[in-house]
Design an enzyme around this catalytic site. Sequence first.
Site, mmCIF file in Angstrom:
data_model
loop_
_atom_site.group_PDB
_atom_site.id
_atom_site.type_symbol
_atom_site.label_atom_id
_atom_site.label_comp_id
_atom_site.label_asym_id
_atom_site.label_seq_id
_atom_site.Cartn_x
_atom_site.Cartn_y
_atom_site.Cartn_z
ATOM 1 N N TYR A 155 36.377 48.251 33.959
ATOM 2 C CA TYR A 155 35.020 48.779 34.073
ATOM 3 C C TYR A 155 34.884 50.107 33.325
ATOM 4 O O TYR A 155 35.670 51.036 33.510
ATOM 5 C CB TYR A 155 34.702 48.986 35.549
ATOM 6 C CG TYR A 155 33.250 49.228 35.870
ATOM 7 C CD1 TYR A 155 32.363 48.168 35.998
ATOM 8 C CD2 TYR A 155 32.768 50.515 36.085
ATOM 9 C CE1 TYR A 155 31.034 48.377 36.322
ATOM 10 C CE2 TYR A 155 31.439 50.748 36.409
ATOM 11 C CZ TYR A 155 30.576 49.668 36.529
ATOM 12 O OH TYR A 155 29.257 49.890 36.854
ATOM 13 N N SER A 177 41.256 44.595 37.082
ATOM 14 C CA SER A 177 40.068 45.187 37.680
ATOM 15 C C SER A 177 38.827 44.402 37.236
ATOM 16 O O SER A 177 38.740 43.207 37.497
ATOM 17 C CB SER A 177 39.987 46.673 37.332
ATOM 18 O OG SER A 177 38.983 47.315 38.086
ATOM 19 N N GLN A 178 37.856 45.034 36.567
ATOM 20 C CA GLN A 178 36.740 44.254 36.049
ATOM 21 C C GLN A 178 37.244 43.100 35.195
ATOM 22 O O GLN A 178 36.741 41.971 35.271
ATOM 23 C CB GLN A 178 35.805 45.130 35.213
ATOM 24 C CG GLN A 178 34.689 44.351 34.529
ATOM 25 C CD GLN A 178 33.880 45.214 33.582
ATOM 26 O OE1 GLN A 178 32.741 45.547 33.882
ATOM 27 N NE2 GLN A 178 34.455 45.581 32.454
ATOM 28 N N ASP A 195 44.307 50.162 47.704
ATOM 29 C CA ASP A 195 43.282 50.121 46.660
ATOM 30 C C ASP A 195 41.896 50.171 47.305
ATOM 31 O O ASP A 195 41.429 49.185 47.876
ATOM 32 C CB ASP A 195 43.444 48.845 45.833
ATOM 33 C CG ASP A 195 42.508 48.791 44.637
ATOM 34 O OD1 ASP A 195 41.621 49.665 44.524
ATOM 35 O OD2 ASP A 195 42.663 47.861 43.819
ATOM 36 N N HIS A 213 44.501 51.664 43.116
ATOM 37 C CA HIS A 213 43.920 50.757 42.127
ATOM 38 C C HIS A 213 44.789 50.602 40.881
ATOM 39 O O HIS A 213 44.570 49.686 40.084
ATOM 40 C CB HIS A 213 42.516 51.213 41.745
ATOM 41 C CG HIS A 213 41.738 50.180 40.999
ATOM 42 N ND1 HIS A 213 41.581 48.884 41.452
ATOM 43 C CD2 HIS A 213 41.078 50.244 39.810
ATOM 44 C CE1 HIS A 213 40.867 48.195 40.586
ATOM 45 N NE2 HIS A 213 40.546 48.997 39.575
#
Length: 324
Positions: free
Chosen positions: A92, A187-188, A273, A303
């Site tokens: 992201y 992640s994203q 996270d 994260h």
Amino acid sequence: MPHFDLPLDELRTYRPDLPEPDDFDEFWAKTLTEARRHDIAARFVPVDVPLAGVDVFDVTFAGFGGHPVKGWLVLPAGTTEPIPAVVEYIGYGHGRGLPHMHLLWATAGYAHFVMDTRGQGSNADAQGDTADPVGSGPSAPGFMTRGVEDPHDYYYRRVFTDAVRAVEAARSHPLIDAGRVAAIGESQGGGITLAVGGLVPDLVAIVSDVPFLCDFPRGATLTDKLPYREIAFYLKARRGHEDRTFRTLSYFDGVHFAARGRAPALFSTALEDQTCPPSTVFAAFNAYSGRERAMEVYRFNGHEGGGFYQKGVQLRWLPQYLNG
């Protein structure tokens, strides 16, 4: 940050009751049909970089709406025959960055196709080069609520479509073995990977690390960290819009895409996270319909997840499918 989510034994069985739109498959079939009316028109322009072990190409292809999407293709230097490929989606706010940031998979002997994410890339270390020419109605700062009034207008409809087209663009290159392509992301990028895994039926494998964009209702209410918090900021101002907002998001939930995934899948999560809470990751993992799936759990990480240790796990796990 200490553990804040469900205990690990409960995470392993966590299956949220997430309503799925009746027209979910029809929505995505129509979306991709519309995108494919535009020629993929993938262009691979050689880039002169001072790197002895790789050949680099600046990529442009037609994504959602025929809009130009950028990327990098990094090949082991001197490749003359088709080789397996790893298509990567990024986190992201980040863009494709610079070629020398993407050397791992080429040095392992594979083609590495990195998709830029439209409209993103303001990070100083990973700039982007792909515009998003589509506007939206009122939204909170960030990307999570752009166009959220209607699933046809939602930002991630364009991104997920770009991501499917990125696989098609990669497969169009003569030095990529179209039958041996994997998708990977963190992640994203991990959430995008799950979407691609549910929309592209013949990938050889997927790797989804600490994935975002899963179990939106829980993510929006469990953590106060961005980007999930963007949803709460939007609804704080748009009182009474909860049902419509979460209905739109249901068309983009990684849990629903996971339920359609068939390729062998490697997931990872971290129990500290707060950005992508472990329960949201396990929601997708437990819904995953492929017969081969594995989860790496990092008990005392946030994260960052497994970081470069997880890269080592990938380097041992993925070749069994790419080289098959």
